[in-house]
Enzyme design. Structure first.
Site, mmCIF file in Angstrom:
data_model
loop_
_atom_site.group_PDB
_atom_site.id
_atom_site.type_symbol
_atom_site.label_atom_id
_atom_site.label_comp_id
_atom_site.label_asym_id
_atom_site.label_seq_id
_atom_site.Cartn_x
_atom_site.Cartn_y
_atom_site.Cartn_z
ATOM 1 N N GLY A 26 6.466 -6.083 -20.418
ATOM 2 C CA GLY A 26 7.401 -5.278 -19.647
ATOM 3 C C GLY A 26 7.722 -5.944 -18.338
ATOM 4 N N GLY A 27 8.273 -5.140 -17.422
ATOM 5 C CA GLY A 27 8.687 -5.715 -16.150
ATOM 6 C C GLY A 27 7.534 -6.185 -15.296
ATOM 7 N N MET A 28 6.389 -5.511 -15.380
ATOM 8 C CA MET A 28 5.271 -5.842 -14.511
ATOM 9 C C MET A 28 4.114 -6.499 -15.244
ATOM 10 S SD MET A 28 5.060 -2.446 -12.110
ATOM 11 C CE MET A 28 3.684 -3.148 -11.200
ATOM 12 N N GLY A 29 3.944 -6.205 -16.529
ATOM 13 C CA GLY A 29 2.768 -6.728 -17.209
ATOM 14 C C GLY A 29 2.995 -7.002 -18.670
ATOM 15 N N VAL A 31 1.214 -6.676 -22.549
ATOM 16 C CA VAL A 31 0.318 -5.776 -23.266
ATOM 17 C C VAL A 31 -0.213 -6.483 -24.499
ATOM 18 C CG1 VAL A 31 0.055 -3.522 -24.350
ATOM 19 C CG2 VAL A 31 1.640 -3.792 -22.445
ATOM 20 N N LYS A 46 -3.281 -3.840 -20.794
ATOM 21 C CA LYS A 46 -2.117 -4.194 -19.981
ATOM 22 C C LYS A 46 -2.578 -5.046 -18.812
ATOM 23 C CE LYS A 46 2.117 -2.284 -18.026
ATOM 24 N NZ LYS A 46 2.967 -1.061 -17.869
ATOM 25 N N ASP A 139 10.566 7.583 -15.468
ATOM 26 C CA ASP A 139 11.067 6.519 -16.356
ATOM 27 C C ASP A 139 10.960 6.955 -17.823
ATOM 28 O OD1 ASP A 139 12.238 4.082 -16.947
ATOM 29 O OD2 ASP A 139 10.363 2.957 -16.919
#
Length: 634
Positions: A26-29, A31, A46, A139
């Site tokens: 995803g945008g930050m991490g 998985v 994550k 979100d």
């Protein structure tokens, strides 16, 4: 999340986790699916991206873990542990064996009204719980709603940008808008403070997407944000399959003013629950009114008998008579529409109670509906006729069943199957799907084209490309049912392709042909023998000796035809199994070829590679969940 290859799992985590395979990024991490050595179970891990390891990103990442960890609800993801190892921030959470709503929409388009309402109701329950504890998700979108294949539950995940009223710090910087623009409330798009009604708006956008197949607004990010603030989406009431009450409820959720929306997620869940009951009742009424929706007592008995027969022949675990007896279920065990009518769901429930798989009930119903006027399917099997068929054809099989486990996901398997089955030289035609989408357990019905060349060219079957159609023409099987069954494990996904065919109609026609040949050979043999013997002995043809000889010749001729036809049919049936097995092998080869030339990698390959590479960013441990052979036995 859309699965692809994220950054490798940091080596420092190898002491606690065994790598299975990446799940997405995803945008930050990123998985990963891993096995937690301390808990001895599969978990989703994550890990914060290295280029997002600033203080603010780290705090937001850990806040997601803390927020999720204190929200203990069946429809909110469970977080087990959060920590920092060698400068790498991570947290582990429950692994959901299934797919996201986003994946389902991308793969299969709009969802059925009843399924949509069930998911929306469960998500509303989860959000109501979070809102009651001061947490606004901010979100909500299809990719953040997971569908658990094991339990059937919808689970909300990714609280990465949620706002906690109890947290004095606000990590959303002035001038920045966080969230997914296609599902963002007007007040969130404008950068204003939000409460639970913002999530209600986002869930309304998700509902719109699930029912219509597309979000309410589309275009560039900026144009979508403007549309959320200034425009009204097209009404769902224009879609004929959407109930008016549901369209009005979604419109209320999408109101620009928070005060005009449902007051809370709890109120919304109650509204979805009421609509779901209505939708289920309407769906049942429509199913009852449709052709084949309500079965007569005789048809219900046929379905039970056929489903039991399919299961017995596919599993090879019981004698045929035991399977037939298990299908004779008393009508007193089912809730019926009238004294002599059975709802399909009641027929299915009674069969399951008797130990018959739903899969075989669905196939039996599909056969009955596809051939409503067929004499072979109209009545339960006569035991006398059944014994005669077995004697003449040399087989007790009444269904053909071939399966193969493919080391790939059901989605990839379906694509390869479609390419192989519909292409030359087989050119099977997909007639329809029964009992839902193939990825949801539905049955694909393929039509086999007639092979006219078989009647003019006795050597046509010698061609490898034409052998399958030649054999299917011999046994007169022109409809194939195909189902996909998820198999394997989270570490090594696999899919079983099951091909079944109803042999009864073909057996009936072959028996009639066999009897005709027997009669012809018997007459010819007896007449010719009587004439020849009468001529040799110079006695009348109707005298004792010629008649006795004629009877003997008729018996010998009939026996010869029976043995010859049994041998011919059994051979054709055996080679049909072999050719269908080869067809399923071609599906696996198609997948391998596609991966080779496209550069795609299977989950099993990724897991093996991740476990074996010695890069400092790879886990040196061998994945204990990976199979030792790459191709399961058929």
């Amino acid at each position: 999340m859309t699965p692809h290859s994220p950054a490798p799992l940091p080596a420092g985590l190898a002491a606690s986790f065994d790598t299975v395979r990446p799940l997405g990024a995803g945008g930050m991490g990123a998985v990963w699916l891993v096995r937690d050595r301390f808990l001895d179970r599969l978990v989703a891990l994550k890990v914060l991206h290295a280029d997002h390891s600033g203080p603010e990103e780290r705090e937001r990442f850990l806040r997601e873990a803390r927020t999720s960890a204190r929200l203990e609800h069946p429809h909110i993801i469970d977080v087990y542990r959060a920590d920092e190892t060698d400068g790498v921030v991570w947290f582990s959470m429950r692994y959901i064996n299934g797919e996201s709503v986003g994946d389902r929409l991308r793969d299969r388009g709009p969802m059925a009204v009843a399924d949509t309402l069930r998911v929306l109701r469960e998500v509303s329950w989860g959000l109501a719980y979070a809102h009651a504890r001061g947490v606004v998700h901010r979100d909500i979108k299809p990719d953040n709603i997971l569908l658990d294949r094991d339990s059937g539950r919808a689970v909300v995940t990714d609280f990465g940008i949620s706002r906690d009223a109890a947290d004095a710090s606000n990590l959303t910087m002035v001038g920045n808008v966080l969230g997914s623009v296609h599902y963002m409330s007007p007040e969130q798009a404008a950068g204003e403070d939000v409460d639970g009604r913002s999530d209600v708006y986002a869930l309304g956008c998700v509902a719109y997407h699930m029912l219509a197949g597309a979000p309410p607004f589309d275009g560039t990010a900026q144009s979508v944000l403007v549309a959320h603030v200034t425009k009204q989406p097209p009404s769902l009431a224009t879609l004929p399959q959407i109930p008016t009450e549901l369209a009005l409820l979604v419109n209320r959720c999408l109101h620009k003013s928070p005060g005009e929306r449902p007051a809370s997620a709890d109120h919304l869940a109650s509204a979805f629950d009421a609509l779901m009951r209505d939708a289920e009742e309407q769906a049942q009424a429509s199913a009852d009114a449709a052709p084949g929706g309500v079965l007569s007592e005789n048809e219900a008995r046929v379905v039970w008998q056929r489903a039991a027969q399919l299961q017995a022949e596919a599993a090879h675990r019981m004698e045929r008579r035991a399977a037939l007896e298990s299908a004779r279920i008393s009508g007193e065990q089912t809730a019926v529409v009238t004294d002599e009518a059975y709802r399909v769901r009641d027929v299915e429930a009674a069969a399951v109670e008797a130990g018959i798989s739903r899969q075989y009930v669905a196939i039996a119903l599909a056969e009955l509906r596809a051939n409503p006027g067929s004499a072979a399917l109209a009545d339960p099997i006569s035991e006398r006729a059944d014994r005669r068929t077995t004697l003449l054809m040399g087989t007790a099989d009444r269904a053909l069943s071939v399966s193969r486990v493919i080391p790939a996901s059901p989605k990839d398997t379906l694509q390869a199957l479609g390419a192989v089955f519909t292409a030359a030289p087989h050119a099977f035609t997909l007639q329809d799907t029964v009992n839902g989408h193939p990825l949801d357990g539905g049955i694909m019905r393929f039509k086999v084209p007639r092979f006219v060349e078989a009647y003019s060219n006795p050597f046509a079957g010698m061609s490898k490309e034409k052998a399958l159609r030649y054999r299917l023409e011999q046994i007169e099987l022109f409809d194939l049912n195909v189902t996909l069954q998820p198999r394997g494990t989270a570490a090594a996904p696999a899919c079983e392709i099951v091909v079944t065919g109803d042999l009864r109609a073909g057996l009936r026609r072959n028996v009639m042909l066999d009897l005709g040949i027997m009669a012809g050979v018997s007459v010819i043999a007896s007449v010719s023998t009587a004439l020849k013997l009468g001529s040799m002995l110079k006695v009348p043809v109707l005298s004792a000796a010629p008649l006795i000889a004629a009877a003997g010749a008729a018996v010998l001729g009939t026996a010869a035809v029976v043995l010859w036809y049994r041998w011919l049919f059994r051979g054709a049936l055996r080679e049909t199994y072999e050719e269908l097995g080869g067809l399923l092998k071609s599906v696996e080869q198609q997948l391998s070829t596609r991966r080779l030339f496209s550069g795609e990698r299977s989950a099993a390959t990724d897991a093996a590679s991740n476990a074996s590479l010695t890069s400092p960013w790879r886990s040196p441990q061998t994945d204990p969940l990976m199979p030792r052979t790459s191709t399961p036995a058929p």
